[in-house]
Design a protein around this motif. Structure first.
Motif, mmCIF file in Angstrom:
data_model
loop_
_atom_site.group_PDB
_atom_site.id
_atom_site.type_symbol
_atom_site.label_atom_id
_atom_site.label_comp_id
_atom_site.label_asym_id
_atom_site.label_seq_id
_atom_site.Cartn_x
_atom_site.Cartn_y
_atom_site.Cartn_z
ATOM 1 N N THR A 139 6.123 35.096 14.215
ATOM 2 C CA THR A 139 6.752 36.171 13.455
ATOM 3 C C THR A 139 8.267 36.033 13.552
ATOM 4 O OG1 THR A 139 4.915 37.650 13.980
ATOM 5 C CG2 THR A 139 6.948 38.660 13.182
ATOM 6 N N ASP A 140 8.911 36.058 12.399
ATOM 7 C CA ASP A 140 10.371 35.965 12.398
ATOM 8 C C ASP A 140 10.985 37.235 12.984
ATOM 9 O OD1 ASP A 140 10.469 33.469 11.343
ATOM 10 O OD2 ASP A 140 10.897 34.096 9.291
ATOM 11 N N GLU A 141 11.975 37.049 13.836
ATOM 12 C CA GLU A 141 12.712 38.185 14.389
ATOM 13 C C GLU A 141 14.060 38.260 13.672
ATOM 14 O OE1 GLU A 141 11.571 40.337 16.459
ATOM 15 O OE2 GLU A 141 9.668 39.315 16.886
ATOM 16 N N VAL A 142 14.258 39.299 12.885
ATOM 17 C CA VAL A 142 15.495 39.470 12.126
ATOM 18 C C VAL A 142 16.077 40.834 12.462
ATOM 19 C CG1 VAL A 142 16.558 39.384 9.841
ATOM 20 C CG2 VAL A 142 14.427 38.139 10.264
ATOM 21 N N PRO A 143 17.355 40.905 12.859
ATOM 22 C CA PRO A 143 17.963 42.202 13.176
ATOM 23 C C PRO A 143 17.819 43.191 12.027
ATOM 24 C CG PRO A 143 19.405 40.410 13.869
ATOM 25 C CD PRO A 143 18.294 39.782 13.074
ATOM 26 N N ASP A 144 17.523 44.449 12.370
ATOM 27 C CA ASP A 144 17.316 45.469 11.348
ATOM 28 C C ASP A 144 18.525 45.633 10.428
ATOM 29 O OD1 ASP A 144 14.801 45.944 12.309
ATOM 30 O OD2 ASP A 144 15.345 47.738 13.461
ATOM 31 N N ALA A 145 19.722 45.498 10.995
ATOM 32 C CA ALA A 145 20.933 45.687 10.188
ATOM 33 C C ALA A 145 21.031 44.638 9.088
ATOM 34 C CB ALA A 145 22.173 45.631 11.081
ATOM 35 N N ILE A 146 20.642 43.410 9.403
ATOM 36 C CA ILE A 146 20.690 42.336 8.410
ATOM 37 C C ILE A 146 19.637 42.570 7.334
ATOM 38 C CG2 ILE A 146 20.262 39.874 8.049
ATOM 39 C CD1 ILE A 146 21.539 39.324 10.733
ATOM 40 N N VAL A 147 18.423 42.902 7.767
ATOM 41 C CA VAL A 147 17.343 43.137 6.800
ATOM 42 C C VAL A 147 17.703 44.303 5.887
ATOM 43 C CG1 VAL A 147 14.922 43.738 6.519
ATOM 44 C CG2 VAL A 147 15.609 42.223 8.366
ATOM 45 N N ALA A 148 18.275 45.351 6.451
ATOM 46 C CA ALA A 148 18.626 46.525 5.650
ATOM 47 C C ALA A 148 19.669 46.179 4.593
ATOM 48 C CB ALA A 148 19.140 47.649 6.561
ATOM 49 N N GLU A 149 20.641 45.357 4.959
ATOM 50 C CA GLU A 149 21.695 44.976 4.018
ATOM 51 C C GLU A 149 21.125 44.111 2.889
ATOM 52 O OE1 GLU A 149 25.920 45.577 3.365
ATOM 53 O OE2 GLU A 149 24.477 46.385 4.799
ATOM 54 N N VAL A 150 20.269 43.161 3.257
ATOM 55 C CA VAL A 150 19.647 42.296 2.249
ATOM 56 C C VAL A 150 18.749 43.109 1.332
ATOM 57 C CG1 VAL A 150 18.046 40.381 1.896
ATOM 58 C CG2 VAL A 150 19.768 40.236 3.709
ATOM 59 N N ARG A 199 17.533 29.412 -5.411
ATOM 60 C CA ARG A 199 17.658 29.177 -3.969
ATOM 61 C C ARG A 199 16.645 30.074 -3.241
ATOM 62 N NH1 ARG A 199 19.977 25.448 -5.573
ATOM 63 N NH2 ARG A 199 22.085 24.698 -5.087
ATOM 64 N N THR A 200 16.126 29.565 -2.120
ATOM 65 C CA THR A 200 15.214 30.333 -1.263
ATOM 66 C C THR A 200 15.756 30.297 0.156
ATOM 67 O OG1 THR A 200 13.323 29.722 -2.651
ATOM 68 C CG2 THR A 200 12.839 30.594 -0.457
ATOM 69 N N TYR A 201 15.984 31.468 0.749
ATOM 70 C CA TYR A 201 16.569 31.558 2.082
ATOM 71 C C TYR A 201 15.593 32.245 3.038
ATOM 72 C CZ TYR A 201 20.836 30.667 -0.589
ATOM 73 O OH TYR A 201 21.776 30.122 -1.431
ATOM 74 N N ARG A 202 15.415 31.651 4.197
ATOM 75 C CA ARG A 202 14.567 32.263 5.206
ATOM 76 C C ARG A 202 15.365 33.337 5.933
ATOM 77 N NH1 ARG A 202 10.491 28.933 9.143
ATOM 78 N NH2 ARG A 202 9.910 30.645 10.553
ATOM 79 N N LEU A 203 14.824 34.538 6.025
ATOM 80 C CA LEU A 203 15.578 35.664 6.580
ATOM 81 C C LEU A 203 15.980 35.433 8.031
ATOM 82 C CD1 LEU A 203 13.722 38.780 5.110
ATOM 83 C CD2 LEU A 203 15.870 37.741 4.356
ATOM 84 N N SER A 204 15.153 34.737 8.804
ATOM 85 C CA SER A 204 15.477 34.527 10.211
ATOM 86 C C SER A 204 16.693 33.624 10.394
ATOM 87 C CB SER A 204 14.276 33.927 10.949
ATOM 88 O OG SER A 204 13.909 32.676 10.397
ATOM 89 N N ARG A 205 17.115 32.936 9.336
ATOM 90 C CA ARG A 205 18.290 32.061 9.421
ATOM 91 C C ARG A 205 19.547 32.717 8.864
ATOM 92 N NH1 ARG A 205 14.835 26.898 7.250
ATOM 93 N NH2 ARG A 205 13.678 26.498 9.185
ATOM 94 N N VAL A 206 19.423 33.983 8.431
ATOM 95 C CA VAL A 206 20.589 34.742 7.978
ATOM 96 C C VAL A 206 21.237 35.373 9.202
ATOM 97 C CG1 VAL A 206 21.419 36.640 6.553
ATOM 98 C CG2 VAL A 206 19.545 35.187 5.727
ATOM 99 N N LEU A 207 22.436 34.956 9.527
ATOM 100 C CA LEU A 207 23.133 35.425 10.725
ATOM 101 C C LEU A 207 23.910 36.715 10.467
ATOM 102 C CD1 LEU A 207 24.503 31.979 11.987
ATOM 103 C CD2 LEU A 207 22.293 33.062 12.460
ATOM 104 N N ALA A 208 24.288 36.948 9.230
ATOM 105 C CA ALA A 208 25.004 38.171 8.853
ATOM 106 C C ALA A 208 24.843 38.342 7.351
ATOM 107 C CB ALA A 208 26.478 38.098 9.241
#
Length: 324
Positions: A139-150, A199-208
């Motif tokens: 399971t990808d771990e992505v900070p809530d703040a990043i997911v919320a912004e995306v 383009r396709t981006y994996r959320l776990s690789r989005v740092l900000a």
């Protein structure tokens, strides 16, 4: 945020009866002081909530109180409860909202169906964290703040600036036009365009991530399922892919194809084994997939793969030879 919590408080009391302030605080992940303030707010708003003191005391609603929620029949509510058990909400940062929604779904049922639906939902498990061999799902771990912004940029139709770390590359800032979000096996992806190219981006690789005020350059409507299938097809036909001719035990066919990108021609051999043309992402992927199947599968071509597997087996055999 507080309005949602107040609704959740009412629903918890409706469904479970009298509850202590400590229990409510634990359920809502807030302090007991916050619960007490919320109870005062509910009372001031005309919700008939009252407190009972003593060892078995707590907060409760007057009998017969009904919330103003749209009713659902048994099967409709059950379908939502089952859908809510999946972890897509966690991937997209909607876990707490999903929990609140499930409370409302249960509360919206007629009294005669509420207990039955909850009992049935407990007997249906969707995508557990481990399989029968105790292997954990990734399971990808992505900070809530990043997911919320995306998520906000996707839904509002705004451009998005992301600091993205592609595999084997230095992280870079990129401005994209978001199209939609996809979750596959608890891994989240952002579908977008950049300078007009898909383009396709994996959320776990989005740092900000930063939502921009200007509107995204995208069509008004999108068929996300079709877009995902098209990008998957391009992915499977690009890169350093290799095609392998394999003989495999029919009992292990699914183990083989589940790790492959694509399966081409397939036919049965005279001895009952299956002969398949299977595509893998690269040479390392092909070698790994065939090695997992041991003698249940044989790579017939290309020769470099046969040689690589033979050398690996010889190294293992040498490691376990009896010492002199």
């Amino acid at each position: 945020m507080r309005a949602n919590r107040l609704v959740s408080l009412v629903l918890l009391l409706r469904q479970r009866g009298r509850l202590s302030a400590a229990t409510l605080a634990r359920e809502l992940e807030v302090s007991t002081r916050t619960v007490l303030r919320d109870m005062e707010a509910l009372s001031a708003a005309g919700v008939p909530v009252y407190a009972e003191r003593g060892r078995y005391g707590g907060f409760a609603l007057l009998p017969g109180f009904q919330t103003q929620l749209t009713g659902l029949n048994h099967d409709e509510a059950l379908a939502l409860l089952v859908a809510g058990s999946r972890r897509g909400g966690q991937v997209f940062g909607l876990g707490s909202a999903l929990a609140s929604a499930m409370l409302k779904v249960v509360d919206a049922l007629p009294d005669s169906h509420r207990d039955t639906a909850a009992d049935v939902a407990e007997r249906l498990l969707i995508d557990p964290e481990t399989d029968l061999l105790s292997r954990r799902m990734v399971t990808d771990e992505v900070p809530d703040a990043i997911v919320a912004e995306v998520r906000s940029a996707v839904l509002a139709g705004h451009r998005l600036r992301i600091h993205y770390e592609a595999t084997g590359q230095t992280p870079q800032w990129r401005t994209v036009d978001p199209i939609g979000l996809v979750t596959v096996r608890d891994q989240g992806y952002l579908l977008a365009t950049r300078s007009g190219a898909d383009r396709t981006y994996r959320l776990s690789r989005v740092l900000a991530a930063e939502e921009l005020p200007e509107p995204a350059q995208r069509a008004d409507r999108v068929d996300l399922e079709r877009a995902w299938q098209e990008r998957g097809a391009r992915f499977r036909t690009g890169g350093d892919q290799v095609t392998v001719l394999v003989r495999v035990d029919p009992a292990r066919r699914e183990d083989l194809v589940s790790t492959a990108l694509a399966v081409g021609a397939e036919e049965a051999d005279s001895d009952g084994r299956l002969r398949l043309e299977v595509s893998f992402q690269d040479a390392r992927h092909a070698e790994w997939a065939l090695w997992q199947l041991a003698t249940h599968a044989e790579a017939l071509a290309p020769q470099w793969l046969r040689t690589s597997l033979r050398n690996r087996a010889a190294t293992i055999a040498a490691c376990y030879e009896a010492s002199s």
